[in-house]
Scaffold this motif. Structure first.
Motif, short mmCIF file in Angstrom:
data_model
loop_
_atom_site.label_atom_id
_atom_site.label_comp_id
_atom_site.label_asym_id
_atom_site.label_seq_id
_atom_site.Cartn_x
_atom_site.Cartn_y
_atom_site.Cartn_z
N GLN A 32 37.64 53.57 49.00
CA GLN A 32 39.14 54.21 48.28
C GLN A 32 39.37 53.62 47.11
OE1 GLN A 32 41.26 56.28 50.22
NE2 GLN A 32 39.63 57.20 51.90
N GLU A 33 39.45 52.25 47.10
CA GLU A 33 40.34 51.79 45.77
C GLU A 33 39.25 51.93 44.48
OE1 GLU A 33 42.33 47.74 43.92
OE2 GLU A 33 42.20 48.33 46.46
N LEU A 34 38.03 52.39 44.30
CA LEU A 34 36.78 52.32 44.26
C LEU A 34 37.58 53.65 42.84
CD1 LEU A 34 34.13 50.10 45.13
CD2 LEU A 34 34.81 49.47 42.79
N LEU A 35 37.04 54.54 44.29
CA LEU A 35 36.69 55.65 43.80
C LEU A 35 38.39 56.60 43.10
CD1 LEU A 35 35.68 57.47 46.57
CD2 LEU A 35 34.84 56.83 44.37
N THR A 201 38.97 42.96 49.42
CA THR A 201 39.64 44.08 48.55
C THR A 201 40.93 42.96 47.82
OG1 THR A 201 41.32 44.13 50.50
CG2 THR A 201 39.73 45.28 50.88
N ASP A 202 41.06 42.14 47.69
CA ASP A 202 42.71 41.58 46.64
C ASP A 202 41.42 41.35 45.69
OD1 ASP A 202 41.27 39.66 47.93
OD2 ASP A 202 43.15 38.50 48.24
N ARG A 203 39.92 41.59 45.32
CA ARG A 203 39.03 41.67 44.56
C ARG A 203 38.69 42.35 44.07
NH1 ARG A 203 41.91 37.07 45.48
NH2 ARG A 203 39.91 35.00 45.48
N ILE A 204 38.37 43.05 44.00
CA ILE A 204 38.02 44.78 43.19
C ILE A 204 38.59 45.22 42.19
CG2 ILE A 204 38.78 46.83 43.56
CD1 ILE A 204 36.98 45.99 45.74
N SER A 205 39.59 44.89 41.34
CA SER A 205 40.76 44.33 39.81
C SER A 205 39.84 43.18 39.63
CB SER A 205 42.01 44.56 39.95
OG SER A 205 42.51 45.95 40.73
N VAL A 211 33.20 43.71 34.97
CA VAL A 211 32.27 45.12 34.46
C VAL A 211 32.74 45.66 33.33
CG1 VAL A 211 31.52 47.34 35.15
CG2 VAL A 211 31.02 45.27 37.58
N ARG A 212 33.76 46.24 33.13
CA ARG A 212 33.98 46.47 31.59
C ARG A 212 34.30 45.85 30.93
NH1 ARG A 212 38.88 48.25 35.23
NH2 ARG A 212 38.68 50.63 35.65
N GLY A 213 34.41 44.68 31.23
CA GLY A 213 33.78 43.41 30.35
C GLY A 213 32.59 43.19 29.78
N ARG A 214 31.52 42.90 30.72
CA ARG A 214 30.16 42.77 30.39
C ARG A 214 30.26 44.45 29.69
NH1 ARG A 214 24.58 43.05 33.89
NH2 ARG A 214 25.83 43.80 35.60
N ALA A 215 30.38 45.72 30.51
CA ALA A 215 29.98 46.67 29.56
C ALA A 215 30.23 46.65 27.43
CB ALA A 215 30.78 47.43 29.55
N THR A 235 36.14 38.71 23.73
CA THR A 235 37.37 38.02 23.72
C THR A 235 37.57 38.95 25.61
OG1 THR A 235 38.56 39.62 23.10
CG2 THR A 235 38.85 38.38 22.34
N VAL A 236 36.67 38.96 26.76
CA VAL A 236 37.34 39.43 27.57
C VAL A 236 36.81 38.12 28.68
CG1 VAL A 236 36.79 41.52 29.46
CG2 VAL A 236 37.04 41.94 27.66
N ALA A 237 37.56 37.47 29.60
CA ALA A 237 37.45 36.38 30.54
C ALA A 237 36.79 37.44 31.58
CB ALA A 237 38.63 35.29 30.66
N ARG A 238 36.26 36.87 32.51
CA ARG A 238 35.43 37.10 33.67
C ARG A 238 36.14 36.43 34.49
NH1 ARG A 238 29.38 38.69 32.65
NH2 ARG A 238 28.71 38.74 34.66
N SER A 239 36.04 36.75 35.53
CA SER A 239 36.49 36.03 36.80
C SER A 239 35.84 35.91 38.21
CB SER A 239 38.22 37.41 37.51
OG SER A 239 38.41 37.72 36.76
N ALA A 240 35.90 35.04 38.87
CA ALA A 240 35.32 34.63 39.99
C ALA A 240 35.52 34.57 41.56
CB ALA A 240 34.53 32.85 39.85
N ASP A 241 35.14 34.66 42.07
CA ASP A 241 35.91 35.02 43.20
C ASP A 241 35.86 33.76 44.03
OD1 ASP A 241 34.87 35.21 46.44
OD2 ASP A 241 33.41 35.08 46.01
N GLY A 242 36.64 33.99 45.42
CA GLY A 242 36.66 32.67 46.21
C GLY A 242 36.95 33.08 47.52
N GLY A 243 37.29 32.93 48.85
CA GLY A 243 37.00 32.22 50.19
C GLY A 243 38.80 33.41 49.98
#
Length: 249
Positions: A32-35, A201-205, A211-215, A235-243
């Motif tokens: 839902q959030e992605l769409l 769900t809290d890592r979607i943003s 993805v936008r930064g890589r593009a 200059t776009v920083a990438r984010s990493a995941d966590g539990g």
């Protein structure tokens, strides 16, 4: 013998991947959030199914050298998820209907998704099945229900309803489960951009920014290779995941 894992370079160049499960309420909310908030990212996604294999699929997966990296949740975690999903759906103005799963076979909807994907209707099928499960309370492991939902999208009802009995689709399902194992997917929603993984769900943003930064970086590299004097710096920083709580175990 298992197939060789992709090289680091291949992973870096792979399109962003969205591992979804038609079983999971968190995966439904991520969809839902992605769409709603990141349609530009959705257009770039490679959709990958995730489901708990039945005995037949589990045996075939093991014979292929893989395993399913998932641990059944405790009663305490299940009760937490019920509370958490109620809270999250209220925030989004959604009214879920909790389905009752009696001896579910998750191959039924997920192998049917392969048929829908072949026909170019994979994302629409995912959305329709989520609505059936989480807003209409329908049993998506009932082949007749899956056939009906497919027919609504103009897909062959009998083929979708019989997907879990189709040897070719079963084999493709094992390949999909091998992808789950190789990518280290332990729950959903699980999103991957290059080497970076995002769970919950809290890592979607964060995933969308990655993805936008890589593009942007890929576009800058193309400009630089073409000799453009005005290629902007990366200059776009990438984010990493966590539990965290927000991925469905």
């Amino acid at each position: 013998m298992s197939e060789a894992a992709p090289s680091p370079g291949a992973r870096r160049q792979a399109p962003p991947r969205f591992y979804f499960s038609l079983r999971s309420p968190y995966s439904w909310l991520a969809h839902q959030e992605l769409l709603a908030r990141h349609p530009d990212v959705v257009e770039r996604l490679e959709w990958r199914p995730f489901w708990e294999p039945d005995e037949e699929s589990a045996r075939a997966l093991e014979a292929a050298g893989g395993r399913f990296p998932y641990v059944a949740m405790s009663r305490e975690k299940h009760l937490y998820i019920l509370q958490d999903v109620r809270r999250l759906t209220r925030e989004r103005g959604l009214e879920p209907t909790w389905p009752v799963d009696r001896e579910p076979c998750w191959e039924v909807p997920h192998l049917a998704w392969l048929v829908a994907q072949d026909a170019g209707r994979g994302p629409e099928f995912v959305g329709r099945v989520y609505r059936a499960r989480w807003q209409e309370g329908r049993d998506i492991c009932d082949p007749s229900v899956i056939g009906e939902l497919g027919a609504e999208l103009g897909l062959p009802a009998e083929r979708l309803a019989g997907a879990a009995r189709d040897p070719e689709l079963r084999a493709r399902g094992v390949s999909a489960l091998l992808d789950v194992w190789r990518d280290g997917v332990f729950g959903v929603p699980f999103l991957i951009d290059g080497h970076d993984k995002f769970w919950g769900t809290d890592r979607i943003s964060d995933f969308a920014r990655s993805v936008r930064g890589r593009a942007t970086r890929d576009g800058n590299r193309k400009c630089a290779k073409a000799g453009s004097p005005n290629a902007p710096a990366d200059t776009v920083a990438r984010s990493a995941d966590g539990g965290h709580a927000g991925g469905c175990g």
